[in-house]
Structures are given as structure tokens and as C-alpha cells.
Write a protein that holds these residues in place. Structure first.
Motif, mmCIF file in Angstrom:
data_model
loop_
_atom_site.group_PDB
_atom_site.id
_atom_site.type_symbol
_atom_site.label_atom_id
_atom_site.label_comp_id
_atom_site.label_asym_id
_atom_site.label_seq_id
_atom_site.Cartn_x
_atom_site.Cartn_y
_atom_site.Cartn_z
ATOM 1 N N SER A 112 0.821 -1.192 0.000
ATOM 2 C CA SER A 112 0.000 0.000 0.000
ATOM 3 C C SER A 112 0.863 1.253 0.000
ATOM 4 O O SER A 112 1.888 1.307 0.670
ATOM 5 N N ARG A 113 0.424 2.242 -0.754
ATOM 6 C CA ARG A 113 1.086 3.536 -0.741
ATOM 7 C C ARG A 113 0.154 4.609 -0.184
ATOM 8 O O ARG A 113 0.365 5.789 -0.416
ATOM 9 N N GLU A 114 -0.848 4.186 0.533
ATOM 10 C CA GLU A 114 -1.718 5.121 1.221
ATOM 11 C C GLU A 114 -1.334 5.160 2.690
ATOM 12 O O GLU A 114 -1.117 4.115 3.308
ATOM 13 N N LEU A 115 -1.263 6.334 3.234
ATOM 14 C CA LEU A 115 -0.962 6.472 4.651
ATOM 15 C C LEU A 115 -2.167 6.023 5.474
ATOM 16 O O LEU A 115 -3.312 6.137 5.028
ATOM 17 N N PRO A 116 -1.933 5.508 6.675
ATOM 18 C CA PRO A 116 -3.065 5.109 7.525
ATOM 19 C C PRO A 116 -3.914 6.316 7.897
ATOM 20 O O PRO A 116 -3.421 7.443 7.956
ATOM 21 N N SER A 117 -5.177 6.077 8.124
ATOM 22 C CA SER A 117 -6.090 7.171 8.443
ATOM 23 C C SER A 117 -5.885 7.695 9.859
ATOM 24 O O SER A 117 -6.297 8.814 10.179
ATOM 25 N N GLN A 118 -5.236 6.913 10.695
ATOM 26 C CA GLN A 118 -4.984 7.320 12.074
ATOM 27 C C GLN A 118 -3.645 6.744 12.501
ATOM 28 O O GLN A 118 -3.229 5.678 12.030
ATOM 29 N N ILE A 119 -2.952 7.447 13.379
ATOM 30 C CA ILE A 119 -1.615 7.015 13.780
ATOM 31 C C ILE A 119 -1.429 7.226 15.276
ATOM 32 O O ILE A 119 -2.028 8.131 15.868
ATOM 33 N N THR A 120 -0.627 6.369 15.870
ATOM 34 C CA THR A 120 -0.185 6.568 17.247
ATOM 35 C C THR A 120 1.271 6.983 17.189
ATOM 36 O O THR A 120 2.137 6.214 16.757
ATOM 37 N N ILE A 121 1.547 8.200 17.592
ATOM 38 C CA ILE A 121 2.913 8.717 17.536
ATOM 39 C C ILE A 121 3.697 8.165 18.722
ATOM 40 O O ILE A 121 3.301 8.357 19.872
ATOM 41 N N PRO A 122 4.810 7.484 18.479
ATOM 42 C CA PRO A 122 5.560 6.914 19.597
ATOM 43 C C PRO A 122 6.407 7.953 20.320
ATOM 44 O O PRO A 122 6.843 8.948 19.722
ATOM 45 N N LEU A 145 11.455 12.652 23.486
ATOM 46 C CA LEU A 145 10.473 13.148 22.539
ATOM 47 C C LEU A 145 9.109 12.544 22.835
ATOM 48 O O LEU A 145 8.976 11.326 22.926
ATOM 49 N N ARG A 146 8.125 13.388 22.966
ATOM 50 C CA ARG A 146 6.731 12.948 23.118
ATOM 51 C C ARG A 146 5.898 13.651 22.065
ATOM 52 O O ARG A 146 6.292 14.696 21.532
ATOM 53 N N PRO A 147 4.725 13.118 21.723
ATOM 54 C CA PRO A 147 3.876 13.807 20.747
ATOM 55 C C PRO A 147 3.584 15.243 21.180
ATOM 56 O O PRO A 147 3.246 15.495 22.336
ATOM 57 N N ALA A 148 3.736 16.176 20.272
ATOM 58 C CA ALA A 148 3.466 17.578 20.577
ATOM 59 C C ALA A 148 1.959 17.816 20.615
ATOM 60 O O ALA A 148 1.193 17.121 19.947
ATOM 61 N N SER A 149 1.571 18.796 21.369
ATOM 62 C CA SER A 149 0.162 19.162 21.470
ATOM 63 C C SER A 149 -0.003 20.651 21.211
ATOM 64 O O SER A 149 0.964 21.422 21.237
ATOM 65 N N SER A 182 -0.584 17.266 12.928
ATOM 66 C CA SER A 182 -0.143 16.076 13.651
ATOM 67 C C SER A 182 -1.239 15.576 14.590
ATOM 68 O O SER A 182 -1.551 14.382 14.645
ATOM 69 N N GLN A 183 -1.852 16.511 15.322
ATOM 70 C CA GLN A 183 -2.926 16.140 16.239
ATOM 71 C C GLN A 183 -4.137 15.588 15.480
ATOM 72 O O GLN A 183 -4.788 14.632 15.918
ATOM 73 N N ALA A 184 -4.428 16.158 14.309
ATOM 74 C CA ALA A 184 -5.557 15.677 13.511
ATOM 75 C C ALA A 184 -5.327 14.238 13.072
ATOM 76 O O ALA A 184 -6.271 13.423 13.046
ATOM 77 N N TRP A 185 -4.087 13.891 12.729
ATOM 78 C CA TRP A 185 -3.781 12.511 12.313
ATOM 79 C C TRP A 185 -3.944 11.555 13.479
ATOM 80 O O TRP A 185 -4.492 10.460 13.338
ATOM 81 N N VAL A 186 -3.490 11.971 14.647
ATOM 82 C CA VAL A 186 -3.657 11.141 15.849
ATOM 83 C C VAL A 186 -5.144 10.913 16.133
ATOM 84 O O VAL A 186 -5.567 9.822 16.525
ATOM 85 N N GLY A 213 11.249 6.786 11.053
ATOM 86 C CA GLY A 213 10.705 7.062 9.731
ATOM 87 C C GLY A 213 11.028 5.974 8.717
ATOM 88 O O GLY A 213 10.187 5.587 7.911
ATOM 89 N N PHE A 214 12.261 5.447 8.765
ATOM 90 C CA PHE A 214 12.687 4.426 7.815
ATOM 91 C C PHE A 214 12.241 3.013 8.203
ATOM 92 O O PHE A 214 12.251 2.112 7.367
ATOM 93 N N ALA A 215 11.891 2.797 9.457
ATOM 94 C CA ALA A 215 11.523 1.455 9.913
ATOM 95 C C ALA A 215 10.302 0.937 9.165
ATOM 96 O O ALA A 215 9.402 1.702 8.781
ATOM 97 N N ASP A 216 10.261 -0.357 8.944
ATOM 98 C CA ASP A 216 9.132 -0.965 8.251
ATOM 99 C C ASP A 216 7.835 -0.761 9.032
ATOM 100 O O ASP A 216 7.830 -0.708 10.268
ATOM 101 N N GLU A 217 6.750 -0.663 8.291
ATOM 102 C CA GLU A 217 5.432 -0.620 8.930
ATOM 103 C C GLU A 217 5.121 -1.983 9.545
ATOM 104 O O GLU A 217 5.570 -3.001 9.046
ATOM 105 N N PRO A 218 4.408 -2.037 10.646
ATOM 106 C CA PRO A 218 3.753 -0.934 11.354
ATOM 107 C C PRO A 218 4.627 -0.284 12.433
ATOM 108 O O PRO A 218 4.210 0.680 13.067
ATOM 109 N N GLU A 219 5.860 -0.809 12.625
ATOM 110 C CA GLU A 219 6.715 -0.220 13.659
ATOM 111 C C GLU A 219 7.092 1.213 13.322
ATOM 112 O O GLU A 219 7.186 2.069 14.193
ATOM 113 N N GLY A 220 7.311 1.495 12.038
ATOM 114 C CA GLY A 220 7.662 2.833 11.594
ATOM 115 C C GLY A 220 6.790 3.256 10.426
ATOM 116 O O GLY A 220 5.711 2.707 10.208
#
Length: 347
Positions: free
Chosen positions: A16-26, A35-39, A77-81, A167-174
Motif C-alpha cells: 500500500s502507498r496510502e498512509l493510515p487514516s490514524q496514527i499513534t505517535i511513539p 520526545l513525546r507527541p506535541a500538542s 499532527s494532532q488531527a492525524w492522531v 521514519g525508515f523502519a518498516d510498517e507498522p513499527e515505523g
């Protein structure tokens, strides 16, 4: 997700070359930063840190545009989360490109790795972003924006390799990216050299793309990038005496790849030395002696280069912490000097 043929592999595998509709930022841990997800709540802290001072010299934007961009990036970023579609978020991109924003917090100088989290990390010092994440091209731009007093102290060098590993790690880890790039104003020579030391290579120049307000003239915008099959985060960290933290996303695989590539280089060195011709006649005695010396010198230099990449025993539980490495002392000493100067001015 819609699967398409992955042209990169050449094997006709569906990917797939579509980004997921929702993400959990590690959350991502470094030695100097956490580093934590910015708000959205962090945006006021960016103002308080004077994070947009000299923006035209650091990123090429004027101060107002830099601030507006950061606010949009954090909201995207928050909208994606939250799983909000890019085109429906009110801050979307017509190409549905996404952004990830992390808040950067300092790590206490004396700590145990397992005790550091967003609650035990200390000062908020800025943000780091993966911007314009393009699922089709599997590409993204990385950007660090720090408070005025935290620039040039090694924080970017600690954070960037770890974010890029994710960023370079394979999905779903990256994110499964193929390319990460940066854009640097011509006058920002410090950042340019840092990016090169991290493994980025120059890929192009946009002539007169930016306005240099301080000098009242145009300046070039330099682009550097690196690809997944050429980037080695372990070497990038080694360059500054930093440790691998295997609990970060993608790091265990990156470490294995680094060890594999090192073993290949060692084998190639052995094969090269073994294949060099040897002279046997009496007339060639001098040449033989010289050849042996050259082989010996080549082996020593190559071995030194290989060993220099493995200064830190990553898998050893007895490894020494790099708390007094030059980059950590750099930040500490600069802040101490600034505090001393402030005290003298107050007196």
C-alpha cells in the motif's frame, strides 16, 4: 488501504502507498532529549522560548511565517492522531500529506534509561517534525526548531537519527519511508555540516530561493537527502559518541543491519588483502617487502576505520554512559557561560 504494485522492489509485491487514516505517535528516547507527541498546548511554550528568533537565518522563513507553519504542523499532527481526514480537518493538504510533531524535552543528566518518560524529563526546549509525509513517494522532510537558548548544544544531533530510524523502519513499527530530506539556507553552514555528519548528501540547490533580510539579498536553498538503503543511524550516532537505545522504534533492526554491513566490509578487506599478488624471485625481493608493508598498512588503516564505528559495545550491559561526551559538555558549558554572563550584567 488500497494495495498497488511497489515499483521499488522490482518483485511485483503488493504494498500500500496510502498512509493510515490514524496514527499513534511513539515517544522516542535520546540521551539528551526525550520526545513525546506535541500538542496544541505546547505552542505557547514555543513563543516563550523565542523559538522563532532569527528564523530567516535558520530555516529561511520570516518569523511570522515560521510561527504560522509550526502551528499548522502541530495541528495537522494532532488531527492525524485523532483520525481526522486531512481534507476535513480544516488544515489539510490537497495531496493528503501528513505531518508528525514531537515536543523535545531535556533528559536529566543523571538518570537510568528505564526511568525517563514525559513526566521525569525536564525542560521543554523545542520541537522536531516529519513534514509533508508523502505515502506515494514514501518521502518526508525533517525539521528541528529549538528555543533561542538551546541552539548549537547538540540536541538536534541526538534527536534526528532516532526520529529518522522511526521514519525508515518498516510498517507498522515505523512509517516505511524511502527518503528523508532537509532544506538548509545557504548561510546556515552550521546545520549544513551537521546534516552531512548525520549521513545526508547534497542533492540540489534552489538558486535565490530565499530572502536574507539581515544582509538585504537573496540566498540559495540547499537540499540534502538520504535513502533507506544507505542511511546507517548507528554510524550517525557513533560520530558524536551517542548510544543506541534499542527500545526506540526501528532501532533493533537498524543495529542488526549495521552489524551485517560491518561484517561485509571486514570480509571484503580480507579478500582484498588475500588477492594481492606476491613476488617470489630474488630480483623482486624489494617489491615483495614493499608490497607486504603496503598490505600491512592498508589492513591497519581499514581495521581502524571499522573499529572506530564500534566504539560503544551496544549489547553490553556494562557499557559506559556517554554523559561526559563532548557534545553533552558543549551544551552544559554554553549554558553555564550564558548564566555567568547574565549574572555579571545584573550586577
Amino acid at each position: 488501504m488500497t494495495a498497488v504494485v511497489d515499483g521499488d522492489s522490482g518483485e511485483g509485491t503488493a504494498r500500500s502507498r496510502e498512509l493510515p487514516s490514524q496514527i499513534t505517535i511513539p515517544c522516542i528516547q535520546g540521551e539528551m532529549v526525550y520526545l513525546r507527541p506535541a500538542s496544541v498546548g505546547d505552542l505557547a511554550s514555543m513563543d516563550a522560548l523565542d523559538a522563532y528568533v532569527n528564523a530567516s537565518g535558520v530555516t529561511g522563513k520570516d518569523r511570522v511565517a515560521e510561527r504560522a507553519a509550526v502551528q499548522a504542523w502541530v495541528r495537522r499532527s494532532q488531527a492525524w492522531v485523532d483520525g481526522i481526514e486531512s481534507r476535513k480537518s480544516g488544515i489539510g493538504d490537497p495531496e493528503s500529506r501528513r505531518t508528525i510533531a514531537w515536543a523535545m524535552l531535556t533528559v536529566p543528566e543523571e538518570h537510568e534509561d528505564e526511568t525517563v518518560n514525559e513526566h521525569t524529563a525536564t525542560e521543554f526546549i523545542g520541537m522536531i517534525f516529519l513534514i509533508d509525509i508523502d505515502g506515494w513517494a514514501r518521502s518526508a522532510r525533517i525539521q528541528v526548531i529549538l528555543g533561542k537558548e538551546y541552539r548549537g548544544r547538540g540536541y538536534s544531533r541526538d534527536a534526528m537519527p532516532r526520529v529518522m530510524t522511526y521514519g525508515f523502519a518498516d510498517e507498522p513499527e515505523g512509517l516505511g519511508l524511502h527518503r528523508i530530506w532537509v532544506a538548509v539556507p545557504e548561510k546556515n553552514t552550521r546545520s549544513y555540516s551537521v546534516y552531512q555528519s548525520l549521513g545526508f548528501v547534497p542533492s540540489g540547490t534552489s538558486r535565490d530561493a530565499l530572502w536574507d533580510e539581515a544582509n538585504n539579498k537573496y540566498q540559495d536553498l540547499n537540499v540534502l537527502d538520504t535513502l533507506v538503503d544507505e542511511y546507517d543511524p548507528v554510524r550517525a550516532m557513533d560520530a558524536f559518541g551517542m548510544h543506541v537505545i534499542t527500545t526506540n522504534p526501528g532501532m533493533e533492526k537498524a543495529l542488526l543491519l549495521h552489524q551485517h554491513s560491518t561484517a561485509i566490509r571486514k570480509q571484503a578487506l580480507s579478500d582484498t588483502i588475500a588477492s594481492q599478488p606476491e613476488a617470489h624471485s630474488d630480483e623482486a625481493q624489494d617489491e615483495t617487502t614493499m608490497g607486504d608493508k603496503m598490505k600491512s598498512d592498508s589492513a591497519r588503516i581499514a581495521q581502524d576505520n571499522i573499529e572506530s564505528e564500534n566504539t560503544w559495545p551496544y549489547n553490553s550491559t556494562e557499557r559506559n554512559k556517554s554523559k561526559k561526551a563532548w557534545w553533552r559538555r558543549l551544551g552544559h558549558d554554553r549554558m553555564s557561560s550564558r548564566n555567568a554572563n547574565d549574572s555579571q550584567q545584573e550586577e
